[in-house]
Design a protein around this motif. Structure first.
Motif, PDB file in Angstrom:
ATOM      1  N   SER A  70       0.706   1.926   5.184  1.00  0.00           N
ATOM      2  CA  SER A  70       0.612   1.483   6.566  1.00  0.00           C
ATOM      3  C   SER A  70       1.910   0.813   6.982  1.00  0.00           C
ATOM      4  N   LEU A  71       2.321   1.062   8.219  1.00  0.00           N
ATOM      5  CA  LEU A  71       3.597   0.528   8.709  1.00  0.00           C
ATOM      6  C   LEU A  71       3.404  -0.133  10.052  1.00  0.00           C
ATOM      7  N   VAL A  72       4.192  -1.149  10.344  1.00  0.00           N
ATOM      8  CA  VAL A  72       4.197  -1.684  11.698  1.00  0.00           C
ATOM      9  C   VAL A  72       5.605  -2.194  12.006  1.00  0.00           C
ATOM     10  N   PHE A  73       6.097  -1.919  13.192  1.00  0.00           N
ATOM     11  CA  PHE A  73       7.396  -2.433  13.616  1.00  0.00           C
ATOM     12  C   PHE A  73       7.177  -3.838  14.159  1.00  0.00           C
ATOM     13  N   THR A  74       7.937  -4.816  13.670  1.00  0.00           N
ATOM     14  CA  THR A  74       7.782  -6.152  14.231  1.00  0.00           C
ATOM     15  C   THR A  74       8.819  -6.399  15.320  1.00  0.00           C
ATOM     16  N   THR A  75      10.043  -5.908  15.130  1.00  0.00           N
ATOM     17  CA  THR A  75      11.020  -5.936  16.214  1.00  0.00           C
ATOM     18  C   THR A  75      11.664  -4.565  16.217  1.00  0.00           C
ATOM     19  N   GLU A  76      12.686  -4.398  17.001  1.00  0.00           N
ATOM     20  CA  GLU A  76      13.364  -3.101  17.038  1.00  0.00           C
ATOM     21  C   GLU A  76      14.054  -2.818  15.703  1.00  0.00           C
ATOM     22  N   THR A  77      14.364  -3.885  14.964  1.00  0.00           N
ATOM     23  CA  THR A  77      15.143  -3.688  13.726  1.00  0.00           C
ATOM     24  C   THR A  77      14.432  -4.157  12.466  1.00  0.00           C
ATOM     25  N   THR A  78      13.162  -4.488  12.545  1.00  0.00           N
ATOM     26  CA  THR A  78      12.446  -4.849  11.316  1.00  0.00           C
ATOM     27  C   THR A  78      11.116  -4.127  11.265  1.00  0.00           C
ATOM     28  N   ILE A  79      10.762  -3.714  10.041  1.00  0.00           N
ATOM     29  CA  ILE A  79       9.495  -3.011   9.808  1.00  0.00           C
ATOM     30  C   ILE A  79       8.778  -3.730   8.678  1.00  0.00           C
ATOM     31  N   ILE A  80       7.463  -3.806   8.781  1.00  0.00           N
ATOM     32  CA  ILE A  80       6.667  -4.311   7.660  1.00  0.00           C
ATOM     33  C   ILE A  80       5.778  -3.183   7.192  1.00  0.00           C
ATOM     34  N   GLY A  81       5.777  -2.924   5.887  1.00  0.00           N
ATOM     35  CA  GLY A  81       4.935  -1.868   5.334  1.00  0.00           C
ATOM     36  C   GLY A  81       4.191  -2.386   4.127  1.00  0.00           C
ATOM     37  N   ALA A  82       2.984  -1.889   3.941  1.00  0.00           N
ATOM     38  CA  ALA A  82       2.201  -2.302   2.770  1.00  0.00           C
ATOM     39  C   ALA A  82       1.450  -1.087   2.260  1.00  0.00           C
ATOM     40  N   GLY A  83       1.114  -1.111   0.975  1.00  0.00           N
ATOM     41  CA  GLY A  83       0.416   0.058   0.441  1.00  0.00           C
ATOM     42  C   GLY A  83      -0.092  -0.191  -0.945  1.00  0.00           C
ATOM     43  N   HIS A  84       0.180   0.752  -1.828  1.00  0.00           N
ATOM     44  CA  HIS A  84      -0.398   0.693  -3.161  1.00  0.00           C
ATOM     45  C   HIS A  84       0.186  -0.402  -4.029  1.00  0.00           C
ATOM     46  N   ASP A  85       1.249  -1.030  -3.575  1.00  0.00           N
ATOM     47  CA  ASP A  85       1.828  -2.133  -4.340  1.00  0.00           C
ATOM     48  C   ASP A  85       1.160  -3.456  -4.035  1.00  0.00           C
ATOM     49  N   CYS A  86       0.150  -3.440  -3.179  1.00  0.00           N
ATOM     50  CA  CYS A  86      -0.688  -4.605  -2.884  1.00  0.00           C
ATOM     51  C   CYS A  86       0.056  -5.757  -2.210  1.00  0.00           C
ATOM     52  N   GLN A  87       1.224  -5.515  -1.654  1.00  0.00           N
ATOM     53  CA  GLN A  87       1.917  -6.602  -0.964  1.00  0.00           C
ATOM     54  C   GLN A  87       2.710  -6.020   0.200  1.00  0.00           C
ATOM     55  N   PRO A  88       2.880  -6.810   1.284  1.00  0.00           N
ATOM     56  CA  PRO A  88       3.664  -6.298   2.420  1.00  0.00           C
ATOM     57  C   PRO A  88       5.156  -6.472   2.146  1.00  0.00           C
ATOM     58  N   TYR A  89       5.922  -5.454   2.483  1.00  0.00           N
ATOM     59  CA  TYR A  89       7.369  -5.491   2.324  1.00  0.00           C
ATOM     60  C   TYR A  89       8.029  -5.548   3.692  1.00  0.00           C
ATOM     61  N   LEU A  90       9.163  -6.213   3.734  1.00  0.00           N
ATOM     62  CA  LEU A  90       9.903  -6.346   4.980  1.00  0.00           C
ATOM     63  C   LEU A  90      11.179  -5.524   4.875  1.00  0.00           C
ATOM     64  N   PHE A  91      11.430  -4.675   5.876  1.00  0.00           N
ATOM     65  CA  PHE A  91      12.646  -3.851   5.903  1.00  0.00           C
ATOM     66  C   PHE A  91      13.438  -4.252   7.120  1.00  0.00           C
ATOM     67  N   THR A  92      14.738  -4.442   6.985  1.00  0.00           N
ATOM     68  CA  THR A  92      15.540  -4.799   8.150  1.00  0.00           C
ATOM     69  C   THR A  92      16.721  -3.874   8.285  1.00  0.00           C
ATOM     70  N   LEU A  93      17.133  -3.739   9.544  1.00  0.00           N
ATOM     71  CA  LEU A  93      18.338  -2.985   9.866  1.00  0.00           C
ATOM     72  C   LEU A  93      19.461  -4.009   9.948  1.00  0.00           C
ATOM     73  N   SER A  94      20.439  -3.860   9.075  1.00  0.00           N
ATOM     74  CA  SER A  94      21.520  -4.854   9.084  1.00  0.00           C
ATOM     75  C   SER A  94      22.465  -4.550  10.239  1.00  0.00           C
ATOM     76  N   SER A  95      23.355  -5.503  10.497  1.00  0.00           N
ATOM     77  CA  SER A  95      24.271  -5.314  11.621  1.00  0.00           C
ATOM     78  C   SER A  95      25.228  -4.157  11.356  1.00  0.00           C
ATOM     79  N   SER A  96      25.415  -3.804  10.078  1.00  0.00           N
ATOM     80  CA  SER A  96      26.302  -2.676   9.782  1.00  0.00           C
ATOM     81  C   SER A  96      25.581  -1.348   9.920  1.00  0.00           C
ATOM     82  N   GLY A  97      24.328  -1.402  10.369  1.00  0.00           N
ATOM     83  CA  GLY A  97      23.622  -0.158  10.625  1.00  0.00           C
ATOM     84  C   GLY A  97      22.891   0.417   9.433  1.00  0.00           C
ATOM     85  N   GLU A  98      22.601  -0.396   8.416  1.00  0.00           N
ATOM     86  CA  GLU A  98      21.910   0.115   7.238  1.00  0.00           C
ATOM     87  C   GLU A  98      20.532  -0.495   7.116  1.00  0.00           C
ATOM     88  N   TRP A  99      19.548   0.365   6.878  1.00  0.00           N
ATOM     89  CA  TRP A  99      18.202  -0.125   6.646  1.00  0.00           C
ATOM     90  C   TRP A  99      18.039  -0.423   5.164  1.00  0.00           C
TER      91      TRP A  99
END
Lengths: 169, 407
Positions: free
Chosen positions: B257-286
């Motif tokens: 399952s995924l949800v966008f929290t802002t334009e540049t951050t995503i939270i995803g959770a799944g079989h690892d039993c914990q939510p992960y935070l993904f961010t887009l850095s200023s250099s353009g890398e997720w």
């Protein structure tokens, strides 16, 4: 020889952890039904590539994953005729009581000695990490049981032979 | 501070909060929908049970403005529940015309229609027919050949993204003449009649697409697939140019399952039993920044640790280390890398250090901050727990929360 046991079990553990990522999947073939897709084999896109982990030619584990069920088949090491018979009797004993085991399959896959079938219902009722622990523990225990059985059989045979032949002495 | 609620001992297949967050509708892995209300003590008490479905209820969505609930289930039906003045719920018929189970349902942002994904290789987009007081479906069939596993609406309520079991995420147009006004042109396309495919995307190694999510502006699409990657898709504004596809490989098990929290951050959770935070850095890398579950990194003691043997020798670290090396193959002098992040190998077997003791089935936005960014997310898991996480992480009180559970 035993220094291959730990990497073998670690490999089975990590593969099984990855394979146990199951979720409920309703059947595409029959409405209002859910089937274990790995057993039905009717929807090719939800089946994953089977993985074979070999310690050597005589000890192997086949893991066949799919979207809602995993089949794990173990080939136990059987060096001679005696071990062959003992392994067959032991696995037959377990498989006849498969209902009590919940995740055991009544018939092993061709070429293997014992098979487990774990579905998403099992994973919901039981904890995944504990299931993996159980399977690894089982693999270790089966080898121990067989070697114990063989030793006690040999010891018993010796005692019987001695007591019988001593009457002729 | 995260709030942890053990609602049931059965898995929670789906959950949805009401607009004021005082009630939550969950499906406890049965054909019933349970509605819990927040009581004075801060816990949840069962206030309503909706029993019209015959088989497992797979998805629940609660419309924030019109306060209606849509549920769908394996019995090929969906219902729209309207609140009655006396506090109960009445179902409204939905003519889905499906011949296989429904797997996912979501209201459109304008709440005039909703989409239901199904195993009948169709997506049913339903609009209300006021004359007959029922919801009528139009089917998106054309390129779909397998079960559709997840859906998400674009903010303009016309575009719909879907993820299916053939490993392809698609963006469709669900423009319905009576209901929608002509949408503004988007980078996904213009002049889009119903059932147009605006794009098809797959992740590099393939794998069933479990969840799709549009960014808050609708300019980007993210989808999580079974090869443990999240793929970001940025369509190009010039027609004819291919979209930019950015896969992010994960060191963890697949996300559900995924949800966008802002334009540049995503939270995803799944079989690892914990939510992960993904961010887009200023250099353009997720990249994967962190897990919202601080306990998983081993900072806090595992709940209910094993052992308890008496005697100085038994408790000594050296003794334990050699014992584990002998019986479990754990290398002395260092933790053997456990098969999963967030677990620990002990004498009594693997222990999960995360708050959720089994996979997380869905994660949704819970509360919004001042700028429209999501501040808190709620997650429901196969272990029957409902947890509300702070997006900024720093969950210092996870230990306190777990302690409150009394396990």
């Amino acid at each position: 020889m035993s220094n291959t046991l730990r990497p073998y079990l670690a490999c089975v553990r990590s593969t099984l952890t990855a394979a146990l990522t199951l979720e409920p999947f309703p059947s595409q073939v029959s409405e209002r039904h859910t089937v274990a897709e790995i057993e039905a084999q009717s929807t090719p896109e939800v089946l994953l590539t089977p993985l074979l982990i070999s310690r050597n030619a005589s000890e192997q584990v086949l893991i066949e994953p799919s979207i809602n069920s995993v089949r794990l088949s173990i080939k136990i090491k059987q060096a001679d005729e005696l071990e062959h018979v003992l392994a067959h009797k032991f696995t037959r004993f377990l498989m006849m009581r498969a209902e009590a085991f919940v995740i055991l399959r009544r018939v092993p896959i061709k070429g293997y000695d014992i098979s487990f079938l774990i579905t998403n219902r099992n994973v919901e009722d039981m904890m995944k990490h504990k299931l993996v622990d159980f399977v690894i523990q089982f693999m270790e225990d089966v080898d121990k049981e067989l070697s114990e059985a063989k030793l006690s059989l040999n010891a018993r045979a010796r005692i019987v032979a001695e007591s019988y032949l001593s009457t002729f002495a | 501070m995260s709030e942890i609620y053990q609602l049931t001992s059965a898995p929670l297949t789906a959950h949805a909060f009401n607009p004021t967050r005082s009630q939550v509708a969950v499906s406890p892995n049965t054909s019933e929908v349970h509605i819990y209300s927040k009581d004075t003590a801060g816990g949840w008490a069962l206030s309503d049970t909706l029993t019209d479905h015959d088989k497992l209820v797979t998805s629940i969505d609660w419309a924030p403005n019109s306060n209606r609930i849509v549920t769908c289930s394996h019995d090929r039906n969906a219902y729209v529940w309207n609140p009655t003045p006396s506090g109960g719920w009445t179902p409204t018929l939905v003519l889905l015309r499906l011949n296989r189970s429904a797997t996912y349902a979501r209201w459109s942002p304008n709440e005039e229609k909703f989409a239901v994904a199904s195993g009948a290789r169709t997506i049913a987009v339903c609009q209300f027919d006021a004359e007959s007081d029922w919801w009528v479906a139009k089917h998106i069939k054309k390129p779909l050949r397998t079960t559709v596993l997840g859906l998400d609406w674009h903010p303009n309520s016309v575009l719909l993204a879907s993820g299916s079991a053939d490993g392809v995420a698609r963006v469709f147009s669900a423009y319905m003449k009576g209901v929608d006004s002509k949408p503004e042109p988007t980078p996904w396309g213009e002049r889009l009649p119903f059932n147009t495919v605006c794009g098809e995307f797959a992740s590099p190694s393939g794998g069933w697409v479990h969840a799709v999510a549009f960014s808050p502006s609708g300019e980007a699409l993210a989808f999580a697939s079974h090869d443990s990657t999240i793929t970001l898709v940025y369509p190009s504004p010039n027609a004819g140019e291919p979209a930019t596809i950015i896969p992010i490989p994960l060191p963890s098990l697949p996300l559900l399952s995924l949800v966008f929290t802002t334009e540049t951050t995503i939270i995803g959770a799944g079989h690892d039993c914990q939510p992960y935070l993904f961010t887009l850095s200023s250099s353009g890398e997720w990249s994967l920044t962190k897990s919202l579950d601080s306990g998983a990194s081993g900072e806090k003691k595992a709940v209910g640790g094993g052992g308890g043997a008496v005697g100085r020798l038994n408790n000594s670290a050296a003794f334990q280390a050699f014992r584990q090396a002998d019986s479990r193959g754990v290398v002395a002098g260092g933790q053997q890398a456990a098969a999963q992040p967030g677990t620990r190998l002990t004498q009594s077997g693997t222990e999960l250090l995360t708050v959720h003791q089994n996979s997380v089935s869905s994660i949704r936005a819970y509360s919004y901050g001042s700028g429209g960014d999501v501040e808190k997310v709620s997650s429901s898991g196969v272990d029957g727990r409902l947890v509300i996480w702070d997006v900024d992480g720093g969950v210092a009180a996870v230990g306190a929360g777990v302690g409150k559970l009394g396990i």
